[in-house]
Design an enzyme around this catalytic site. Structure first.
Site, PDB file in Angstrom:
ATOM      1  CE  LYS A 239       1.289   4.033   1.175  1.00 24.97           C
ATOM      2  NZ  LYS A 239       2.335   3.937   2.354  1.00 24.97           N
TER       3      LYS A 239
ATOM      4  CD  GLU B 164      -7.309   2.499  -0.226  1.00 17.64           C
ATOM      5  OE1 GLU B 164      -7.946   2.976  -0.925  1.00 17.64           O
ATOM      6  OE2 GLU B 164      -6.075   2.258  -0.424  1.00 17.64           O
TER       7      GLU B 164
ATOM      8  CB  SER C 214       9.301   3.664   0.723  1.00 16.38           C
ATOM      9  OG  SER C 214       9.478   3.021   1.819  1.00 16.38           O
TER      10      SER C 214
END
Ligand SMILES: *Cc1c(COP(=O)(O)O)cnc(C)c1O
Length: 424
Positions: free
Chosen positions: A94, A116, A388
């Site tokens: 991310k 968010e 990930s």
């Protein structure tokens, strides 16, 4: 200058309220300039190396390769590699997107970013990127999620972010997105909204894909170095779709099979899973973009379930929905139980503790490479699983489950079975 697509087949678009139209136009223009500016990319490269820890390793999974090969007739199979995005700063992919958008925000003259977050991973990455660049940061998070994900709330505050509880609706991710949008309408002049996955209104799906494509570019270069060729197949888990589209994008025009793993949760009934591409997702326009969503006959989003918070979402990015519909990306789903087993197996065999999300991609690879269905990929072929994130964040969920005797028994019998296979 390269042109960003607004639609992907029948999906995508920009369905935003009038008040936000100027903000999206300003973003689109700034992104087009940044995207074409080598200085933007060299800044990201510098920060990628020195702050994120790029390139992340591509690790040859020696023991999993042997185990999976031993389970096949003939005794050998594809060579399995793991792309370790979990070794990036803040523990997952991310940060690639959060940092890229934070640098973009600075170029746009914004001094504040908002985000968010559901499970807290995107909030954490945005807070870290904002700290690094000296930007003010506010993260909107459902009150229910704040209670469930307290370590990440704490982490965001450590990075100097303000975490604002959202008390509307179900007090989870969907409500946090609405709150962030509303705040953006009030503060457009000094604020950039860092959206966390490859979805939302145009140009976000394109921005996030380009920023996450560093994963696929590195896979391509690292497999070329290790094997002198392209991989045959790449697996990634699919929540909103950012790590998967990032891993897949550089291979879209190549002869490489691309496979997405969705959350099969506890079963096929509505509310028990988050598998949108298995036929249950219906076309809709939700939160400003057109895609496939899990929804009821009235178009309201259905509740979803997954043991992994990052895959627990009713929508999917528009480009992946299109790639699924056209058959370029194949999708399948993985249950909670299979994902948990894949966490345990990867940890034991490779010394890598994957995030529960990533374990869905691993589990699908294990299912397809170890059994009869593996025939299509012969020995000498090369398979990559994008891991990930790392699993430290999940220990509150996984530890009580793995502590139970039935799981330990399962792991021991599994290990014994594999030893017996090896001895054959
Ligand atoms: C958030 C998250 C995901 C799911 O999001 P995508 O946008 O689909 O990539 C997957 N893995 C990890 C580790 C995450 O934190």
């Amino acid at each position: 200058m390269q042109h960003d697509e607004r639609y992907y087949g029948r999906f995508g678009g920009r369905y935003v309220p009038e008040v936000l139209r100027p903000a999206f136009e300003e973003l689109e223009e700034a992104w087009a300039k940044a995207r074409a500016d080598p200085a933007y990319w060299s800044e990201l490269e510098r920060l990628g190396r020195g702050f994120i820890g790029r390139p992340t390793p591509l690790c040859f999974a020696e023991r999993l390769t042997a185990e999976l090969g031993a389970a096949r007739q003939g005794g050998s199979g594809p060579r399995l590699y793991l792309k370790l995005e979990g070794l990036a700063n803040t523990g997952a992919h991310k940060i690639n997107n959060a940092l890229g958008q934070a640098v973009l925000a600075k170029r746009m003259g914004k001094r504040r970013v908002i985000a968010e977050t559901g499970a807290g991973q995107h909030g954490l990455a945005t807070a870290a990127a904002a700290a690094k660049l000296g930007l003010e940061c506010e993260v909107f998070m459902g009150e229910v999620d704040m209670a469930r994900q307290h370590p990440n709330v704490f982490g965001m505050r450590m990075f100097g972010a303000k975490v604002t509880p959202v008390r509307e609706g179900s007090r989870t991710l969907t409500d946090a997105v609405n709150a962030a949008m509303k705040n953006w309408t009030e503060r457009v002049s000094d604020t950039h909204y860092v959206l966390g996955s490859a979805l939302g209104a145009h140009p976000y799906p394109a921005i996030v894909r380009e920023l996450q494509s560093v994963i696929g570019r590195e896979i391509k270069a690292q497999v070329a170095e290790a094997e002198g060729r392209l991989p045959d197949r790449v697996y990634a888990c699919v929540g909103g779709g950012s790590n998967s589209i990032g891993a897949f994008a550089p291979f879209l025009d190549e002869k490489v099979e691309l496979v997405g793993a969705e959350a099969g949760g506890r079963g096929r009934e509505a509310g028990m899973h988050a598998a949108r591409m298995g036929g249950e997702g219906k076309v809709g326009i939700v939160q400003a973009y057109k895609s496939l969503f899990l929804q009821d006959g009235d178009g309201s989003l259905l509740p979803t379930h997954s043991v992994s918070a990052g895959l627990d979402y009713a929508g999917i990015g528009p480009q992946l929905a299109h790639l699924g519909e056209t058959g370029r990306v194949r999708f399948d789903s993985v249950t909670d139980e299979e994902a948990l087993a894949a966490v345990a197996r990867t940890a034991r065999a490779e010394g890598v503790l994957p995030a529960l999300e990533s374990a869905h991609a691993l589990a699908l690879a294990f299912r397809e490479l170890g059994g009869a269905g593996a025939a299509a990929l012969g020995p000498g072929s090369v398979v990559v699983v994008n891991v990930s994130g790392r699993g430290d964040k999940d220990l509150f969920i996984t530890a009580p489950i793995f502590d139970r005797a039935d799981w330990l028994g399962f792991l021991e019998s599994e290990a014994a079975r594999l030893r017996a296979e090896d001895a054959k």
